[in-house]
Design a protein around this motif. Structure first.
Motif, PDB file in Angstrom:
ATOM      1  N   GLU A 125      40.673  45.509  46.258  1.00 60.36           N
ATOM      2  CA  GLU A 125      40.434  46.754  45.630  1.00 60.36           C
ATOM      3  C   GLU A 125      41.164  46.625  44.455  1.00 60.36           C
ATOM      4  O   GLU A 125      42.350  46.322  44.405  1.00 60.36           O
ATOM      5  CB  GLU A 125      40.912  47.706  46.813  1.00 60.36           C
ATOM      6  N   LEU A 126      40.532  47.310  43.423  1.00 59.04           N
ATOM      7  CA  LEU A 126      40.973  47.129  42.169  1.00 59.04           C
ATOM      8  C   LEU A 126      41.488  48.564  41.579  1.00 59.04           C
ATOM      9  O   LEU A 126      40.586  49.603  41.884  1.00 59.04           O
ATOM     10  CB  LEU A 126      40.041  46.401  41.009  1.00 59.04           C
ATOM     11  N   GLU A 127      42.655  48.646  40.843  1.00 59.69           N
ATOM     12  CA  GLU A 127      42.680  49.965  40.060  1.00 59.69           C
ATOM     13  C   GLU A 127      41.803  49.976  38.906  1.00 59.69           C
ATOM     14  O   GLU A 127      41.338  48.573  38.424  1.00 59.69           O
ATOM     15  CB  GLU A 127      44.171  50.005  39.779  1.00 59.69           C
ATOM     16  N   PHE A 128      41.475  51.008  38.289  1.00 55.87           N
ATOM     17  CA  PHE A 128      40.557  50.946  37.030  1.00 55.87           C
ATOM     18  C   PHE A 128      41.218  50.164  36.083  1.00 55.87           C
ATOM     19  O   PHE A 128      40.831  49.435  35.299  1.00 55.87           O
ATOM     20  CB  PHE A 128      40.184  52.385  36.838  1.00 55.87           C
ATOM     21  N   ASP A 129      42.408  50.467  35.664  1.00 51.74           N
ATOM     22  CA  ASP A 129      43.418  50.086  34.689  1.00 51.74           C
ATOM     23  C   ASP A 129      44.820  50.160  34.974  1.00 51.74           C
ATOM     24  O   ASP A 129      45.019  51.074  36.043  1.00 51.74           O
ATOM     25  CB  ASP A 129      42.989  50.779  33.322  1.00 51.74           C
ATOM     26  N   SER A 130      45.715  49.316  34.326  1.00 54.32           N
ATOM     27  CA  SER A 130      47.040  49.366  34.439  1.00 54.32           C
ATOM     28  C   SER A 130      47.885  49.083  33.325  1.00 54.32           C
ATOM     29  O   SER A 130      47.253  48.078  32.455  1.00 54.32           O
ATOM     30  CB  SER A 130      47.472  48.458  35.741  1.00 54.32           C
ATOM     31  N   ALA A 131      49.101  49.437  32.963  1.00 53.90           N
ATOM     32  CA  ALA A 131      49.714  48.935  31.978  1.00 53.90           C
ATOM     33  C   ALA A 131      50.347  47.554  32.191  1.00 53.90           C
ATOM     34  O   ALA A 131      50.860  46.945  31.263  1.00 53.90           O
ATOM     35  CB  ALA A 131      51.016  50.166  31.621  1.00 53.90           C
ATOM     36  N   SER A 132      50.519  47.186  33.533  1.00 55.86           N
ATOM     37  CA  SER A 132      50.950  45.994  33.954  1.00 55.86           C
ATOM     38  C   SER A 132      49.920  44.629  33.688  1.00 55.86           C
ATOM     39  O   SER A 132      48.982  45.238  34.030  1.00 55.86           O
ATOM     40  CB  SER A 132      51.883  46.094  35.166  1.00 55.86           C
TER      41      SER A 132
END
Length: 299
Positions: A125-132
């Motif tokens: 399962e993925l986050e849409f975007d991330s700063a990391s």
């Protein structure tokens, strides 16, 4: 299992006309549902006749003349000249959108690239975007096409029920296959492309006398049918087996995808289509018994 190889001959003409009517029945059914009248279809048929004669020839050597096209198609010369001379008279069908290709490849990479898999091999399962620097839906789309818009790709996958949001608002892959579930523009595009590919394969095989050059086209069917209550079970069994087969082919194609394009090695769009069918019961009732007659009142 069978592979039809009837060949082509002038004697086949009446059989072809009957086959054409059979082919047109489900297409006309769709056209009526879409509000497309016969006059609109007739215009499309005329353009297809002229384009096919001009591009594919009419049996003679070299490009055909206007007179030859008129004779071969039965379309009057003025209309033939109109379609040939007016560049706007035969608009090109829209190609399959880049986003559709990207959506398909995103699902494939999501199910096969280690970075996007759990330890058991299932898609993460993925986050849409991330700063990391972690795997996200945005990085997944970038693996496919850095110019693609992740939001557009996500909207398309949500529309086809290929993904959904999980309870913690992550994106969860539901299927590896891209299946259009609504009768919108993309579904119609898919219908047109798929039917064209199938007919192109059948036409190629009909025109080829060399069995080694014929394209794969096979079918399996119950010789005497099966009980109605077993149809859902057979459909589920066929879907499960076909899905694994297609995933194997998808993996093979991914492994052999070109990284560079050589002048003598231009990629060809190839693929395999499988489909389940149930032949409708033959309706032999006279049309006069189906169409309502107008009622006239007497004074």
């Amino acid at each position: 299992m069978s592979s039809v190889d009837p060949g082509l001959s002038i004697d086949a003409r009446p059989h072809f006309l009957l086959a054409l009517r059979r082919i047109l029945r489900p297409i006309v059914r769709l056209m009526i549902r879409c509000g497309i009248r016969y006059d609109e279809f007739a215009e499309i048929a005329r353009t297809a006749y002229v384009e096919s004669a001009a591009r594919d020839g009419v049996g003679g050597a070299g490009p055909p003349t206007v007179d030859q096209i008129e004779w071969a198609t039965g379309i009057e010369r003025t209309r033939v000249e109109h379609y040939i001379d007016d560049t706007n008279a035969l608009p090109e069908p829209a190609p399959i959108s880049k986003s559709t290709h990207a959506m398909t490849e995103v699902l494939h990479k999501w199910h096969t690239m280690p970075r996007y898999l759990e330890s058991d091999g299932s898609p993460s399962e993925l986050e849409f975007d991330s700063a990391s620097d972690v795997a996200t839906f945005v990085t997944l789309v970038a693996e496919v096409d850095v110019e693609a818009d992740p939001k557009t790709i996500l909207d398309g996958l949500l529309e086809t029920n290929s993904v959904r949001y999980s309870d913690d608002n992550r994106i969860k892959a539901l299927t590896r296959a891209l299946i259009w579930t609504q009768g919108g523009a993309r579904s119609i595009d898919y219908f047109g492309v798929t039917l064209t590919r199938m007919i192109e394969t059948l036409e190629h095989n009909l025109a080829s006398t060399d069995s080694e050059k014929k394209r794969l086209e096979r079918s399996v069917f119950a010789d005497r049918g099966i009980p109605s209550h077993l149809v859902p079970k057979f459909h589920a069994f066929a879907t499960e087996r076909a899905t694994h087969f297609l995933y194997d082919l998808d993996d093979w194609l991914a492994q052999h995808a070109p990284t560079t394009i050589g002048e003598r090695d231009i990629p060809k769009e190839v693929g395999i289509n499988l489909f389940f069918y149930i032949d409708p019961l033959l309706d032999t009732r006279a049309l006069s018994s189906l169409a309502q007659q107008p009622r006239f009142s007497s004074n």
